[in-house]
Design a protein around this motif. Structure first.
Motif, PDB file in Angstrom:
ATOM      1  N   ALA A  76      -3.965  28.646  42.781  1.00  9.64           N
ATOM      2  CA  ALA A  76      -2.899  28.555  41.871  1.00  9.64           C
ATOM      3  C   ALA A  76      -1.547  27.779  42.692  1.00  9.64           C
ATOM      4  N   GLU A  77      -1.256  28.749  43.816  1.00 12.23           N
ATOM      5  CA  GLU A  77      -0.360  27.738  45.140  1.00 12.23           C
ATOM      6  C   GLU A  77      -0.574  26.944  45.099  1.00 12.23           C
ATOM      7  N   PHE A  78      -1.957  26.630  45.861  1.00 16.11           N
ATOM      8  CA  PHE A  78      -2.084  25.159  46.300  1.00 16.11           C
ATOM      9  C   PHE A  78      -2.228  24.323  45.132  1.00 16.11           C
ATOM     10  N   ASP A  79      -1.794  24.282  43.046  1.00 16.48           N
ATOM     11  CA  ASP A  79      -2.483  23.500  42.391  1.00 16.48           C
ATOM     12  C   ASP A  79      -1.888  23.022  42.582  1.00 16.48           C
ATOM     13  N   ASN A  80       0.349  23.843  42.721  1.00 16.80           N
ATOM     14  CA  ASN A  80       1.419  24.500  42.582  1.00 16.80           C
ATOM     15  C   ASN A  80       2.049  22.901  43.477  1.00 16.80           C
ATOM     16  N   TYR A  81       1.025  23.330  44.734  1.00 15.97           N
ATOM     17  CA  TYR A  81       1.966  22.471  45.812  1.00 15.97           C
ATOM     18  C   TYR A  81       1.712  21.077  45.456  1.00 15.97           C
ATOM     19  N   ARG A  82       0.014  21.268  44.986  1.00 15.84           N
ATOM     20  CA  ARG A  82      -0.027  19.664  44.916  1.00 15.84           C
ATOM     21  C   ARG A  82       0.468  18.748  44.123  1.00 15.84           C
ATOM     22  N   LYS A  83       0.612  19.726  42.817  1.00 20.81           N
ATOM     23  CA  LYS A  83       1.364  19.086  41.641  1.00 20.81           C
ATOM     24  C   LYS A  83       2.475  18.151  42.265  1.00 20.81           C
ATOM     25  N   ARG A  84       3.775  19.649  42.877  1.00 23.27           N
ATOM     26  CA  ARG A  84       5.094  19.405  43.826  1.00 23.27           C
ATOM     27  C   ARG A  84       5.272  18.207  44.447  1.00 23.27           C
ATOM     28  N   THR A  85       3.937  18.142  45.112  1.00 23.63           N
ATOM     29  CA  THR A  85       4.036  16.539  46.597  1.00 23.63           C
ATOM     30  C   THR A  85       3.464  15.569  45.645  1.00 23.63           C
TER      31      THR A  85
END
Length: 203
Positions: A76-85
């Motif tokens: 979930a953290e990686f998915d949020n990071y990817r979306k944010r970037t």
């Protein structure tokens, strides 16, 4: 004297026998205690051997659940990071040239003032033609970069788009609370205001 000596010896022998008997009984009791302790220990070992696999399974189950939770959180953290970037990258692409465009806008203003000064000159005048050509190229450049002029004249005053410089009596009743004059044009870049329109409000 001889009898007393015999009696003493007899008593010593009896005491010795009693002591030996007591020692033997103590040894037997100790052996029995040791045997019973061994029996209890072996029972405990058997019980623990029976319980151990269940305990291990339970512990492994808990560990697996913790690992799963960690994995889900990390995902979930990686998915949020990817979306944010990705969002930040898109914003950079959209507004990357904002500073350059904002610095070019005063040049556009100067061209418009020059065109107003040339309004009385014939359109076939080479100087006027040259200025019009350069101005139209600037306009094309702005459109290609997603720049749009804010249409403010005779529109309702909007603080999200306009910056009021002053108020004057409205020339018409219907222009009260509306923009009666634009002192400096405002611009949008991909729907984001990069320069507010400086306007005069009718009252």
């Amino acid at each position: 004297m001889a009898k007393e000596k015999i009696n003493n010896e007899q008593e010593q022998v009896e005491e010795k026998e009693v002591t030996e008997t007591t020692a033997q009984e103590q040894n037997e009791t100790a052996e029995q205690d040791a045997k019973s302790e061994k029996a209890e220990a072996s029972k405990k070992d058997k019980k623990s051997k029976k319980e151990k696999p269940e305990d291990k399974i339970e512990a492994l189950g808990k560990e697996l659940q913790e690992i799963r939770d960690k994995h889900i959180r990390l995902q979930a953290e990686f998915d949020n990071y990817r979306k944010r970037t990705m969002r930040e990258k898109m914003d950079l692409v959209k507004t990357g040239g904002e500073t350059v465009i904002v610095n070019i806008l005063p040049v556009i203003d100067d061209f418009e003032r020059a065109l107003m000064a040339f309004s009385e000159i014939d359109d076939k005048d080479p100087l006027k033609e040259g200025i019009l050509l350069i101005y139209s190229k600037f306009q094309d450049f702005l459109k290609q970069n997603g720049i749009a002029e804010i249409n403010a004249l005779e529109k309702d005053f909007d603080t999200d788009l306009h910056e009021a410089v002053t108020k004057i009596p409205a020339p018409k009743e219907e222009l009260k609370g509306k923009v009666v004059d634009v002192i400096q044009k405002g611009y949008l870049m991909n729907e984001k205001v990069i320069r507010f329109s400086k306007v005069v409000i009718g009252e």
